[in-house]
Write an enzyme that holds these catalytic residues in place. Sequence first.
Site: not given
Ligand code: G3H
Ligand code: 13P
Ligand code: ZN
Length: 330
Positions: A56, A93, A235, A275-276, A278
């Site tokens: 991300s 991401d 997740s 996408n996983i 969390s």
């Molecule tokens: O979609 C979000 C992902 O879980 C990435 O999260 O922006 O805290 O790294 P983050």
């Molecule tokens: P979760 O928070 O459900 O793991 O989703 C992650 C995600 O979509 C990252 O782009």
């Molecule tokens: Zn996402």
Amino acid sequence: MVSYKELGLVNSRELFKKAITGKYAIPAFNFNNMEQMQAIVQACVEENSPVILQVSSGARKYANQTILRYMAQGAVEYAKELGRNIPIVLHLDHGDTFELCKSCIEFGFSSVMIDGSHHSYNENIELTAKVVEYAHKYDVTVEGELGVLAGIEDDVKAEHHTYTQPEEVEDFVKKTGVDSLAISIGTSHGANKFKPEQCTRNADGILVPPPLRFDILKEVEKRISGFPIVLHGSSSVPQDLVKIINVNGGKLKDAIGIPEEQLREAAKSAVCKINIDSDGRLAMTAAIRETFNLHPEWFDPRQYLGPAREGLKTLYRHKLVNVLGSAGKA
Ligand code: G3H
Ligand code: 13P
Ligand code: ZN
């Protein structure tokens, strides 16, 4: 400019084609540190699964883009050293600007997401098409998004879902040239995807969230038959991990995720990337909290990051085998 091909990475095109015909989904696991990367690679090598390593913009700020680039290259070499040359994609991401996507492509990413879902429909098309035009010059694949997930994506917070409107997908895909499309059918980011009052209780007293909107997914599939669909926010928030966190001093309240059976069902359709993030965070935190509680005298980070890495690997293997169906497909 470094090409992802020099780093031994692949783009997502062939992987998605195979995943759709084979009725499984490619795992997209987020990472921002060494232990997460090692756990992902170990799990995917042991289960012989292709994988998307996902970064991300927050992760990029946290870990530094140069370091992440070398870590992804390291992941390719590490997989070979562990005995299997599995296909590895390095994916941005939730990219939110053209400049960010361009910079990632120049740093060796093989795939980017341009998330224009918070813009108007026409602005989303314009931004996405611009990224696609640039990315395709370097054979980098692009994921777009239509519809808004409830929850938090980096700094953007949406209170409610705006489900994808199936009538828009064909036009969007045609006008932008994207390689895959993330849709909103009731998943959301983070560990608190539903409020308890939105759920019902089953015979064992377990909270069951409202089902995903498979009707929207089916309608989308009908309109863009065979086109790769992506599910974010997938997740499942395993309750055993939430319990370990909370009995060891954590305070997670109303943590509810997407039931794994529903994701398994989705993976059999045109959904070919799930996408996983969390769940991995929960697995690491559970192991670290438990270790701290059991051994308050320990202070060498390896003593708690080691169990965290093991916990992550166990979680990922379970996802590959029982949820995504990607085990054995590398
Ligand atoms: O979609 C979000 C992902 O879980 C990435 O999260 O922006 O805290 O790294 P983050
Ligand atoms: P979760 O928070 O459900 O793991 O989703 C992650 C995600 O979509 C990252 O782009
Ligand atoms: Zn996402």
